[in-house]
Design a protein around this motif. Structure first.
Motif, PDB file in Angstrom:
ATOM      1  N   VAL A 198       0.842  -1.207   0.000  1.00  0.00           N
ATOM      2  CA  VAL A 198       0.000   0.000   0.000  1.00  0.00           C
ATOM      3  C   VAL A 198       0.870   1.247   0.000  1.00  0.00           C
ATOM      4  O   VAL A 198       0.629   2.190  -0.760  1.00  0.00           O
ATOM      5  N   LEU A 199       1.910   1.249   0.843  1.00  0.00           N
ATOM      6  CA  LEU A 199       2.780   2.420   0.953  1.00  0.00           C
ATOM      7  C   LEU A 199       3.773   2.527  -0.206  1.00  0.00           C
ATOM      8  O   LEU A 199       4.311   3.604  -0.453  1.00  0.00           O
ATOM      9  N   GLY A 200       4.020   1.407  -0.888  1.00  0.00           N
ATOM     10  CA  GLY A 200       4.986   1.413  -1.976  1.00  0.00           C
ATOM     11  C   GLY A 200       6.415   1.417  -1.477  1.00  0.00           C
ATOM     12  O   GLY A 200       7.307   1.928  -2.154  1.00  0.00           O
ATOM     13  N   GLU A 201       6.648   0.892  -0.295  1.00  0.00           N
ATOM     14  CA  GLU A 201       8.006   0.819   0.242  1.00  0.00           C
ATOM     15  C   GLU A 201       8.212  -0.512   0.950  1.00  0.00           C
ATOM     16  O   GLU A 201       7.269  -1.137   1.401  1.00  0.00           O
ATOM     17  N   LYS A 202       9.468  -0.930   1.034  1.00  0.00           N
ATOM     18  CA  LYS A 202       9.797  -2.206   1.676  1.00  0.00           C
ATOM     19  C   LYS A 202       9.956  -1.973   3.168  1.00  0.00           C
ATOM     20  O   LYS A 202      10.691  -1.097   3.593  1.00  0.00           O
ATOM     21  N   LEU A 203       9.220  -2.767   3.952  1.00  0.00           N
ATOM     22  CA  LEU A 203       9.321  -2.669   5.408  1.00  0.00           C
ATOM     23  C   LEU A 203      10.178  -3.815   5.913  1.00  0.00           C
ATOM     24  O   LEU A 203       9.956  -4.969   5.564  1.00  0.00           O
ATOM     25  N   SER A 204      11.170  -3.507   6.745  1.00  0.00           N
ATOM     26  CA  SER A 204      12.016  -4.559   7.282  1.00  0.00           C
ATOM     27  C   SER A 204      12.146  -4.363   8.788  1.00  0.00           C
ATOM     28  O   SER A 204      12.064  -3.244   9.292  1.00  0.00           O
ATOM     29  N   GLY A 205      12.319  -5.458   9.485  1.00  0.00           N
ATOM     30  CA  GLY A 205      12.448  -5.413  10.935  1.00  0.00           C
ATOM     31  C   GLY A 205      11.359  -6.238  11.586  1.00  0.00           C
ATOM     32  O   GLY A 205      10.523  -6.837  10.917  1.00  0.00           O
ATOM     33  N   ASP A 206      11.407  -6.274  12.896  1.00  0.00           N
ATOM     34  CA  ASP A 206      10.388  -6.998  13.650  1.00  0.00           C
ATOM     35  C   ASP A 206       9.039  -6.307  13.491  1.00  0.00           C
ATOM     36  O   ASP A 206       8.951  -5.085  13.494  1.00  0.00           O
ATOM     37  N   TYR A 207       8.011  -7.127  13.430  1.00  0.00           N
ATOM     38  CA  TYR A 207       6.634  -6.664  13.233  1.00  0.00           C
ATOM     39  C   TYR A 207       6.265  -5.543  14.209  1.00  0.00           C
ATOM     40  O   TYR A 207       5.874  -4.453  13.810  1.00  0.00           O
ATOM     41  N   GLU A 208       6.421  -5.821  15.508  1.00  0.00           N
ATOM     42  CA  GLU A 208       5.999  -4.831  16.495  1.00  0.00           C
ATOM     43  C   GLU A 208       6.895  -3.595  16.506  1.00  0.00           C
ATOM     44  O   GLU A 208       6.432  -2.494  16.798  1.00  0.00           O
ATOM     45  N   ASN A 209       8.174  -3.758  16.150  1.00  0.00           N
ATOM     46  CA  ASN A 209       9.074  -2.603  16.116  1.00  0.00           C
ATOM     47  C   ASN A 209       8.772  -1.682  14.940  1.00  0.00           C
ATOM     48  O   ASN A 209       8.914  -0.463  15.041  1.00  0.00           O
TER      49      ASN A 209
END
Length: 168
Positions: free
Chosen positions: A19-30
């Motif tokens: 949706v945002l058009g960007e890659k999200l990395s890291g722990d879910y809650e963080n």
């Protein structure tokens, strides 16, 4: 508290990233904890729904991001019982409730024709109303409903009364 489901969490993060058009990395809650990603998400779905996003600041200021997100999704149509509490995310008290809430948001987007982005979760059911004539409604009244049971003439004759043992 329900157990965490890592596959669902990964699916939610993937959906938010699409949706945002960007890659999200890291722990879910963080990734979600400070509410910045959540505010950006609802602003992509409904532009202008969160006016001010605190990019950094004290814990209290960051928690306001989560509260703004919650108010925006409630206005968008997510049922109140599916919206998580601020502490559920910020203090990591109930992460599965956060996941449930984001699935509810993904589901509600399907009810809004102005939203054309990626969807999350199963397709919403559509209303399928049926109308029957009186004749159709009365057609089965003469039939014996099998749920009522059919005992083929069995009776309690020869039972012998209460308290006796069964003779085999």
């Amino acid at each position: 508290m329900a157990p965490r489901n890592k596959e669902q969490e990964a699916e939610v993060l993937n959906w938010i990233g699409q949706v945002l058009g960007e890659k999200l990395s890291g722990d879910y809650e963080n990734v979600l904890r400070d509410g910045i990603v959540l505010c950006k998400l609802i602003n992509k779905i409904v532009p202008g729904s969160v006016k001010k996003i605190q990019e950094r600041g004290t814990n209290f200021q960051l928690m306001e991001n989560i509260q703004r997100f919650q108010a925006a999704i409630k206005k968008y149509g997510v049922p109140e019982e599916e919206i998580f509490q601020t502490a559920d995310l910020f203090e990591r008290r109930n992460i599965p409730q956060v996941t449930l809430c984001l699935y509810a948001l993904g589901r509600i987007t399907q009810l809004h024709p102005e939203y054309t982005g990626p969807t999350l979760g199963p397709k919403m059911a559509e209303k399928n109303e049926r109308t029957f004539t009186e004749e159709q409604l009365r057609a089965h009244e003469g039939e014996l409903n099998l749920q009522m049971g059919f005992n083929k003439g069995a009776s309690q004759s020869g039972h012998g009364g209460f308290g006796n043992t069964r003779h085999m």
